[in-house]
Each structure stands twice: as C-alpha cells, then as structure tokens.
Design a protein around this motif. Structure first.
Motif, PDB file in Angstrom:
ATOM      1  N   ASP A   1      10.624  13.953 -11.923  1.00  0.00           N
ATOM      2  CA  ASP A   1      11.036  12.851 -11.044  1.00  0.00           C
ATOM      3  C   ASP A   1       9.825  12.320 -10.288  1.00  0.00           C
ATOM      4  OD1 ASP A   1      13.619  13.251 -11.799  1.00  0.00           O
ATOM      5  OD2 ASP A   1      14.167  14.429 -10.032  1.00  0.00           O
TER       6      ASP A   1
ATOM      7  N   LYS B   1      11.722   7.313  -9.969  1.00  0.00           N
ATOM      8  CA  LYS B   1      12.062   7.262 -11.395  1.00  0.00           C
ATOM      9  C   LYS B   1      12.397   8.671 -11.843  1.00  0.00           C
ATOM     10  CE  LYS B   1      11.032   5.820 -15.960  1.00  0.00           C
ATOM     11  NZ  LYS B   1      10.294   5.001 -16.878  1.00  0.00           N
ATOM     12  N   GLU B   2      13.563   8.790 -12.425  1.00  0.00           N
ATOM     13  CA  GLU B   2      14.006  10.127 -12.854  1.00  0.00           C
ATOM     14  C   GLU B   2      13.886  10.261 -14.363  1.00  0.00           C
ATOM     15  OE1 GLU B   2      17.866  10.972 -11.355  1.00  0.00           O
ATOM     16  OE2 GLU B   2      17.240  10.881  -9.262  1.00  0.00           O
TER      17      GLU B   2
ATOM     18  N   TRP C   1       9.746   4.060  -4.344  1.00  0.00           N
ATOM     19  CA  TRP C   1       9.920   3.954  -5.805  1.00  0.00           C
ATOM     20  C   TRP C   1      10.340   5.322  -6.343  1.00  0.00           C
ATOM     21  CZ3 TRP C   1       5.503   5.062  -9.599  1.00  0.00           C
ATOM     22  CH2 TRP C   1       5.954   4.945 -10.921  1.00  0.00           C
TER      23      TRP C   1
ATOM     24  N   TYR D   1       5.914   3.476  -0.044  1.00  0.00           N
ATOM     25  CA  TYR D   1       4.965   2.374   0.147  1.00  0.00           C
ATOM     26  C   TYR D   1       5.327   1.562   1.383  1.00  0.00           C
ATOM     27  CZ  TYR D   1       4.338   3.426  -4.801  1.00  0.00           C
ATOM     28  OH  TYR D   1       4.128   4.069  -5.979  1.00  0.00           O
TER      29      TYR D   1
ATOM     30  N   LYS E   1      -1.954   5.635   3.143  1.00  0.00           N
ATOM     31  CA  LYS E   1      -3.207   5.021   2.698  1.00  0.00           C
ATOM     32  C   LYS E   1      -3.293   3.612   3.271  1.00  0.00           C
ATOM     33  CE  LYS E   1      -3.341   7.710  -1.531  1.00  0.00           C
ATOM     34  NZ  LYS E   1      -3.248   7.698  -2.997  1.00  0.00           N
TER      35      LYS E   1
ATOM     36  N   ARG F   1       7.655   7.969  -4.698  1.00  0.00           N
ATOM     37  CA  ARG F   1       6.480   7.578  -3.918  1.00  0.00           C
ATOM     38  C   ARG F   1       6.873   6.511  -2.893  1.00  0.00           C
ATOM     39  NH1 ARG F   1       2.142  10.080  -6.625  1.00  0.00           N
ATOM     40  NH2 ARG F   1       0.618   9.234  -5.189  1.00  0.00           N
TER      41      ARG F   1
ATOM     42  N   GLY G   1       0.834  -1.196   0.000  1.00  0.00           N
ATOM     43  CA  GLY G   1       0.000   0.000   0.000  1.00  0.00           C
ATOM     44  C   GLY G   1       0.865   1.240   0.000  1.00  0.00           C
ATOM     45  N   GLU G   2       0.300   2.356  -0.428  1.00  0.00           N
ATOM     46  CA  GLU G   2       1.051   3.613  -0.374  1.00  0.00           C
ATOM     47  C   GLU G   2       1.046   4.139   1.046  1.00  0.00           C
ATOM     48  OE1 GLU G   2       1.470   6.704  -3.446  1.00  0.00           O
ATOM     49  OE2 GLU G   2      -0.433   5.920  -4.174  1.00  0.00           O
TER      50      GLU G   2
END
Lengths: 221, 121
Positions: free
Chosen positions: B108, B102-103, B100, B113, B28, B111, B24-25
């Motif tokens: 960018d 990602k660039e 996570w 989790y 949340k 996030r 889950g994030e």
C-alpha cells in the motif's frame, strides 16, 4: 564439508561482532547519505511516479530472487529489509519469490552441469558457492544429501535421518544453515541429489518457509 | 462563527473559482517544479496536475466557517489510486492537504502532500 573444519575456519566471536558492527554502520551511513541527498535535491514522490515505484519494487524482488537462489548470498536479509520497507502486505510477495528462488536453485542443481555451475559461480567471484559445488560434484547422490543431515541439530538428527523431507524443512529454517549455503545452497544440494522429485521438494519448501511470512502478514508489523 | 453542515445548498459555494500554485510533500518544501491548479466547477473538484494520471473530476463538499470556506473531495484514478483532498479557502488564498493512497495486494502506498495557491483571475 566437516563441522570441525568450519568451526576452525570461522572467525572469533569478537571479530564477528566487529564485522557485524561495521556492516550495520555502513547500512546506517548509506541510509543517512541517501536521505541527505534526497533532501538536497528536494526529491519528492508524486502519483505520476507510481510506475517507477512499482518497477523499483519489481527490480528489488528480482534481485532478492537471484540472491536467495545463490548459495552464501544474503537473500533472507534482503527479504526482511523489503518487508520492513513495504509493510506487512509484502510478506506474501516475499513468500512467493522465496518459492521461485528455491525452485531455481533446485532446478539448477537438478538439470545443469555442475561443472558449468561451478565455473559460472567462480566467474562471478562467488568463491564459497563455487567451492560448495566443486565439493559436491564428485560425491554420490545420497552423499550430497548427507551434508544436510550433518547440519541438523544433534539431538534430533537420528529422527531426521529417517525422515528426509522433515530434515529439509528443518534445515531450511535453521539459522546455522548459512554454513551450507543458506536456502540457495540447500536447494542446490537437494536438486543435485536427484533423490527428491521437484513437486515434493516444492511442497516441502512451501510449508517450511511459510511460518515467518505468515506471522508477519497476519500481525501486520 | 457559522457552522454549516457539509450537505445542502452551500456545497457548491466554491463554483467558478480556481487556484494556481505549487504542490509539495508534507515535511518537505513546496517543489518549484510542481505546478498545480485546482478548479471548482458545477459542484465538481478537479486537480489539473493529476488529470494526466486518470484522476477525473469528482463532487466536492464545502461549508463556510467564519470568513473561510472549508472543502473536501476525493478523486479516483483507475490506474493510480485515490487522492483525498481537504482544504481551506481564505479570501484569495487556498491551503490544501491531500493524501494519495494506492492499494495493491502486496503493497500500500500512502503519502501526504500540501498545496498553496492563489485565486486565478
């Protein structure tokens, strides 16, 4: 288009503030509603959503280009919102998309039949943009550019009259340029005038719209 | 309480273990539809749910801290970025946080989790 007419037509300050407040409340309301809906359905973003996120950003950029290229549409505001949402690195993308958008408006003014453009804008119910094109259509090429000069600040107008390219750069950055259709309207007028070659126009625009994205990119807001 | 360094002979102390649960994030609830399995094998860490997105196995580091075991690992995907994992194994339960990133040249993604799982038997 006359300045005094614009002043008479513009709404009183109180009404303007009320309208801005309504727009801000609407944006706030939509944001809260979106957050609430997202929470209700427990929507979560995972790495597998990356292509969707990328596609969403690209669609947003396409919408930004369309709005920016269209006279009297809130292109800059959308651009700023995207920059705030994606972070400072997006300033470079916004800058490139702005160049594309302003090139499109120039090329439409330069190569498309103004009657067709005017009818198309009318078909989209973009009354102000359509009215601008129909006002410019009967004018001679140099007269079309006079409209840009009229929007320049009074104190520096004589100087700018002698320097056409500087005028375009200054007017592109003036908050009041919304009166002549914003960046999209200016691009359209310059294109319609046929006075400025495309490569020179692109060079002017590339320099004129650079400061804000550059500051945001470097400062990392 | 024993404090062991990340490096050394204890690094692979989780080998042979696997945990199943939900992701889950952060901020949340655990998402009911987000099944996850993490595997420790041959000194490598694998997230089964991330494998379809080209996140391969990667070396993990682990250390015992009292009755618990802490670990971390970084998995990378040529298409979907990088995930940094840190977690604690307490008996038959795993509590893991992962980030996570990602660039891209224009944006960018970052996030956070969490994962909660039980030992797979």
């Amino acid at each position: 288009m006359d300045d005094s007419n614009q002043d008479l037509k513009s709404p009183p300050r109180k009404k303007r503030y009320i309208r801005i407040t309504i727009v801000l409340l609407a944006i706030l309301g939509l944001n809260l509603a979106g957050t609430w809906i997202g929470h209700q359905i427990n929507f979560q973003i995972f790495p597998r959503h990356d292509p969707v996120l990328h596609a969403t950003v690209m669609v947003a950029m396409a919408i930004y280009i369309l709005l920016m290229a269209t006279p009297f549409m809130p292109g800059i505001e959308i651009g700023m919102a995207i920059m705030m949402l994606l972070g400072h690195k997006s300033a470079l993308l916004i800058y490139l998309c702005t160049l594309i958008a302003l090139s499109i408006s120039y090329l439409i003014g330069r190569f498309f039949s103004l009657h067709v453009v005017q009818r198309f804008l009318q078909w989209l119910y973009l009354e102000k943009a359509s009215e601008l094109v129909s006002q410019l259509e009967p004018l001679k090429r140099y007269e079309r550019l006079d409209l840009i000069n009229k929007k320049a600040p009074k104190k520096i107008a004589p100087l700018l009259l002698k320097h056409l390219y500087l005028t375009i750069a200054v007017v592109l950055n003036l908050p009041g340029n919304a009166l002549i259709g914003g960046g999209g309207g200016i691009g359209l007028m310059v294109g319609m005038s046929g006075v400025v070659p495309f490569y020179k126009y692109l060079a002017i625009v590339a320099i004129a719209v650079l400061p804000v994205p550059l500051i945001i990119y470097l400062q990392g807001i | 309480m024993t404090n062991l360094s990340w490096a050394g002979e204890n690094s692979a102390i989780l080998d042979g273990m696997a945990f199943v649960g939900k992701n889950g994030e952060v901020g949340k609830e655990l998402a009911d539809y987000e099944d996850e399995e993490i595997i420790f094998e041959n000194g490598m860490f694998t997230s089964v749910s991330c494998e379809p997105y080209n996140f391969g196995s990667s070396p993990y580091k682990a250390k015992a801290n009292g009755d618990k075991i802490q670990f971390d690992a970084v998995t990378e995907s040529p298409t979907h970025g990088k995930i940094s994992w840190t977690g604690v194994i307490d008996g038959e339960e795993a509590e893991v946080q992962f980030v996570w990133t990602k660039e891209r040249w224009y944006w960018d993604i970052r996030r956070e989790y969490w994962f909660k799982g039980k030992l797979k038997k």
